[in-house]
Every structure is written in structure tokens, then in C-alpha cells.
Scaffold this active site. Sequence first.
Site, PDB file in Angstrom:
ATOM      1  N   ASP A  33      55.850  54.007  39.111  1.00 40.26           N
ATOM      2  CA  ASP A  33      55.929  53.459  40.474  1.00 40.26           C
ATOM      3  C   ASP A  33      56.621  54.466  41.380  1.00 40.26           C
ATOM      4  O   ASP A  33      57.190  55.456  40.910  1.00 40.26           O
ATOM      5  CB  ASP A  33      56.690  52.120  40.495  1.00 40.26           C
ATOM      6  CG  ASP A  33      56.078  51.159  41.519  1.00 40.26           C
ATOM      7  OD1 ASP A  33      55.774  51.599  42.642  1.00 40.26           O
ATOM      8  OD2 ASP A  33      55.906  49.973  41.177  1.00 40.26           O
ATOM      9  N   GLU A 117      41.609  36.317  45.535  1.00 34.08           N
ATOM     10  CA  GLU A 117      40.957  36.526  46.836  1.00 34.08           C
ATOM     11  C   GLU A 117      39.483  36.887  46.685  1.00 34.08           C
ATOM     12  O   GLU A 117      38.725  36.770  47.636  1.00 34.08           O
ATOM     13  CB  GLU A 117      41.675  37.624  47.624  1.00 34.08           C
ATOM     14  CG  GLU A 117      43.010  37.195  48.163  1.00 34.08           C
ATOM     15  CD  GLU A 117      43.021  36.987  49.677  1.00 34.08           C
ATOM     16  OE1 GLU A 117      42.193  37.560  50.375  1.00 34.08           O
ATOM     17  OE2 GLU A 117      43.882  36.230  50.125  1.00 34.08           O
ATOM     18  N   TYR A 147      40.236  43.541  51.645  1.00 33.59           N
ATOM     19  CA  TYR A 147      40.946  43.526  50.365  1.00 33.59           C
ATOM     20  C   TYR A 147      40.081  42.895  49.263  1.00 33.59           C
ATOM     21  O   TYR A 147      39.868  43.489  48.198  1.00 33.59           O
ATOM     22  CB  TYR A 147      42.247  42.748  50.554  1.00 33.59           C
ATOM     23  CG  TYR A 147      43.044  42.400  49.328  1.00 33.59           C
ATOM     24  CD1 TYR A 147      43.797  43.372  48.670  1.00 33.59           C
ATOM     25  CD2 TYR A 147      43.082  41.098  48.843  1.00 33.59           C
ATOM     26  CE1 TYR A 147      44.562  43.039  47.558  1.00 33.59           C
ATOM     27  CE2 TYR A 147      43.845  40.758  47.735  1.00 33.59           C
ATOM     28  CZ  TYR A 147      44.578  41.730  47.097  1.00 33.59           C
ATOM     29  OH  TYR A 147      45.340  41.402  46.006  1.00 33.59           O
TER      30      TYR A 147
HETATM   31  C1  UGA Z   1      47.437  36.307  49.046  1.00 32.96           C
HETATM   32  C2  UGA Z   1      47.135  37.771  49.120  1.00 32.96           C
HETATM   33  O1  UGA Z   1      45.885  38.036  49.638  1.00 32.96           O
HETATM   34  C3  UGA Z   1      47.235  38.456  47.824  1.00 32.96           C
HETATM   35  O2  UGA Z   1      48.549  38.944  47.696  1.00 32.96           O
HETATM   36  C4  UGA Z   1      46.956  37.739  46.571  1.00 32.96           C
HETATM   37  O3  UGA Z   1      45.825  38.209  45.951  1.00 32.96           O
HETATM   38  C5  UGA Z   1      46.887  36.280  46.674  1.00 32.96           C
HETATM   39  O4  UGA Z   1      46.905  35.674  47.940  1.00 32.96           O
HETATM   40  C6  UGA Z   1      47.993  35.796  45.791  1.00 32.96           C
HETATM   41  O5  UGA Z   1      49.154  35.763  46.232  1.00 32.96           O
HETATM   42  O6  UGA Z   1      47.677  35.549  44.642  1.00 32.96           O
HETATM   43  P1  UGA Z   1      47.433  34.352  50.755  1.00 32.96           P
HETATM   44  O7  UGA Z   1      47.528  33.258  49.759  1.00 32.96           O
HETATM   45  O8  UGA Z   1      46.675  34.037  51.989  1.00 32.96           O
HETATM   46  O9  UGA Z   1      46.819  35.668  50.128  1.00 32.96           O
HETATM   47  O10 UGA Z   1      48.902  34.893  51.103  1.00 32.96           O
HETATM   48  P2  UGA Z   1      50.178  34.381  51.854  1.00 32.96           P
HETATM   49  O11 UGA Z   1      50.572  35.456  52.798  1.00 32.96           O
HETATM   50  O12 UGA Z   1      51.175  33.983  50.848  1.00 32.96           O
HETATM   51  O13 UGA Z   1      49.726  33.125  52.744  1.00 32.96           O
HETATM   52  C7  UGA Z   1      49.540  31.836  52.267  1.00 32.96           C
HETATM   53  C8  UGA Z   1      49.293  30.905  53.444  1.00 32.96           C
HETATM   54  O14 UGA Z   1      50.501  30.773  54.193  1.00 32.96           O
HETATM   55  C9  UGA Z   1      48.239  31.390  54.447  1.00 32.96           C
HETATM   56  O15 UGA Z   1      47.479  30.293  54.859  1.00 32.96           O
HETATM   57  C10 UGA Z   1      49.056  31.932  55.613  1.00 32.96           C
HETATM   58  O16 UGA Z   1      48.355  31.848  56.835  1.00 32.96           O
HETATM   59  C11 UGA Z   1      50.264  31.012  55.580  1.00 32.96           C
HETATM   60  N1  UGA Z   1      51.540  31.560  56.133  1.00 32.96           N
HETATM   61  C12 UGA Z   1      51.969  32.798  55.789  1.00 32.96           C
HETATM   62  C13 UGA Z   1      52.314  30.757  56.965  1.00 32.96           C
HETATM   63  O17 UGA Z   1      51.947  29.605  57.305  1.00 32.96           O
HETATM   64  N2  UGA Z   1      53.503  31.246  57.424  1.00 32.96           N
HETATM   65  C14 UGA Z   1      53.956  32.478  57.110  1.00 32.96           C
HETATM   66  O18 UGA Z   1      55.062  32.842  57.580  1.00 32.96           O
HETATM   67  C15 UGA Z   1      53.167  33.278  56.273  1.00 32.96           C
END
Ligand code: UGA
Length: 340
Positions: A33, A117, A147
Site C-alpha cells: 500500500d 455496484e 466505477y
Molecule cells: C458504495 C460505493 O460505490 C462502493 O464503495 C462500494 O462498492 C459499495 O457501495 C459498498 O460500500 O459496498 P454507496 O452504497 O452508494 O456506494 O455508498 P455510500 O457513500 O455509503 O452511500 C450510501 C447512501 O447514503 C447513498 O444513497 C448516499 O446518497 C447516501 N448518503 C451518503 C447520505 O444520505 N448522506 C451522506 O452524508 C452520504
Amino acid sequence: MVSIGILGGGGFLGSHLLAALLSRGDFQVEAVDTTFVKVATSHPQLVLTQGSIDEPGLLAGVVARNQIVVSTTALCNPSLYNTQPAEVIHANFTHLVPLVELCVREQKRLIHFSTCEVYGKTLPAAGLNEDLSPFLLGPVAKERWSYACAKQLLERLLWAHGQHGDLNFTIVRPFNVIGPRMDFIPGIDGEGIPRVLACFMRALLFGEALPLVDGGRQRRSFIYVDDFTEAVLRVIEREAACRGQIINIGNPHNNTRIDELASRLSAVFASGKDVPVRRVEVSAEEFYGAGYDDVVERIPDIDKARSLLNWEPHTSLEQMLAPIVDDYRARYQPQAAGEQ
Ligand code: UGA
């Protein structure tokens, strides 16, 4: 003694995996890393190799020195997909193509961390199956999918070499793994927008309202990092059963609305005190910028993991939040207090 190289061994998933491998005792581990701040362990069976996977010669050395390579490196924060899409495509595809070729040439076993994803814009309530579910990505202008598309193409490359050559591969698809040491806190040990857990922890540590993107109605099935790591150990140990397989690793029982995660995390952070939950609704465009897109719900079908690995995820959301909050508090509370 089995030698195993972990690309991304200093990261969230990699650092948990290497600790678990070392505690088993029968692995010689090389962690690769750019930084090792998340690796607390020094151990006679652990070697740290500092460098980036796109440095000339680095991957060739790791593949030559180890019997198994686990590749966990990724640019995996959604905030990057529409702001640095070229870097995201290179980190998740281009820079890993030489790894696949080296493993083919040197006949080394490759365990690759892909992503849930790849399933794309999933239909609510449908369990996502590795061998049956179709993928539906948004249009090119919705850069969120840069991604997923890069990750999917790498999976297809691995599959091609496995089916039409003799690459010994296993693809793991993690579904929203959360736990201690995940991501970073903006302004303290990183910049930008991390994934939802660290966004919420930052808001709690700084006494701010938790941002709910589009109201927080989306759902995610969260799996605790210890359950995830246990499944990966079993993938490593069950070579014959897992060869050529794509395996979802997630916890369908923790399918939770994001606004509910905000409430539960706030309650654990308040340690039982009756403190009102502070939340603020924000549009996706405002929070992530143009080109973002979201997934409404993502539930893994884990029947394959159950049968191949004799494994079951055990940790409920309620059980995992306290150790997570304790970890973030221990690592960030003093700096957060100093910044306020
Ligand atoms: C993530 C990432 O794409 C990847 O790291 C990974 O493959 C996968 O999903 C995973 O963690 O296994 P996502 O689940 O959308 O995608 O990632 P988050 O950023 O954790 O978001 C989850 C949800 O929370 C989304 O709907 C986002 O819009 C929401 N969110 C995010 C909020 O409501 N508030 C925040 O402050 C951040």
C-alpha cells in the site's frame, strides 16, 4: 506456510484481512500500500511493501513472491465517480489488467474484490444473484456508473481467462461493508466526501446535522467488517470450491434506510442520552454535483456464500454500531474537539 500478497493491505478491508490472516498463524503476509496508518500490527509473518500498484515492477514482484494475491485496491468513494471518472476507471480497471496477466503467466491464484455496484440500478426488494441477475447501468452522462462499469469489465476479463485459459480466480462482491477504520474524516485525515458512515461520523464528531441525500430514503444492506473478513478467510481456505466463482458477501438482514442509519448512529453516539437527532436534507446534485446517480435498494442473495463457505453473517446493525462509534471517537475526538 502459505504466502499471500494483499494489494491495498493498508486500507479498510485489507487491514482487517491481514490482521485475521496473521491471527490464524499459517500465512506469510505481504501487505502492499501507499500508507500503513491503519495497520496497528507488527508481526514476524508480516512484510510491508510501500508503493502504488501502477509503479513499474511492483506488481511483478508481488506476484512472483506470493502463492496467492488478494486485490483490494480501488477508488471506491461515490463522490469520485463523477468528479474524477478517468482516475476511477484507471484505478479500478487499467492498473489491474497487468495483475491479471501476471497471474495468468505465473499461474498464481487471484482473489479479486469487486463490488455490488456492478448490479447497477437495482430493482427494489429483488435479491441480487451472482449468476442470474442482469446489470443495468445508467447512461454515460451519469458518471456515477464509471466505477461499476470499470469493475464489471475487470470481472469479465478475469472470467475470460478463467473459462478460456486456466486462471485460478475468485471474485468477491462486497455489499456495503462497514466497521472500524473505514474511510477518513474530511479535514482531519483526508479531503472530499467519504462514504455514508464516515460522513455521518464526521457530522456527529463536529456537532453538525447529518446530511440526508434526497431525504435518506435509499436503503443499503450493511455487513460488519468482521463477518466480511471471516467469509474472505474461508474463500482463501476453500480453493477448489471457490475457483472460478463470483461470490456476494453481504448481510441481507441489515437492509436499512439511510435516514434510519442516521437515527440509530446518533442514538449510539449520544450513549443513551435523550439528545435530538439533527439531520438536514440535501439534494444529490448539491451534495455530489452533476452526474451522480443513486441506488434505491441493494439486497444480496448470499445462498452461494452460505453453501460454498458454510458461512453466515451474524452481526446486526445494532451490535456493530457501538464498536464503530468507539473506534471513530478514539481516533478522531481529540482532533475534532481542537478544530471546533
Ligand atoms: C458504495 C460505493 O460505490 C462502493 O464503495 C462500494 O462498492 C459499495 O457501495 C459498498 O460500500 O459496498 P454507496 O452504497 O452508494 O456506494 O455508498 P455510500 O457513500 O455509503 O452511500 C450510501 C447512501 O447514503 C447513498 O444513497 C448516499 O446518497 C447516501 N448518503 C451518503 C447520505 O444520505 N448522506 C451522506 O452524508 C452520504
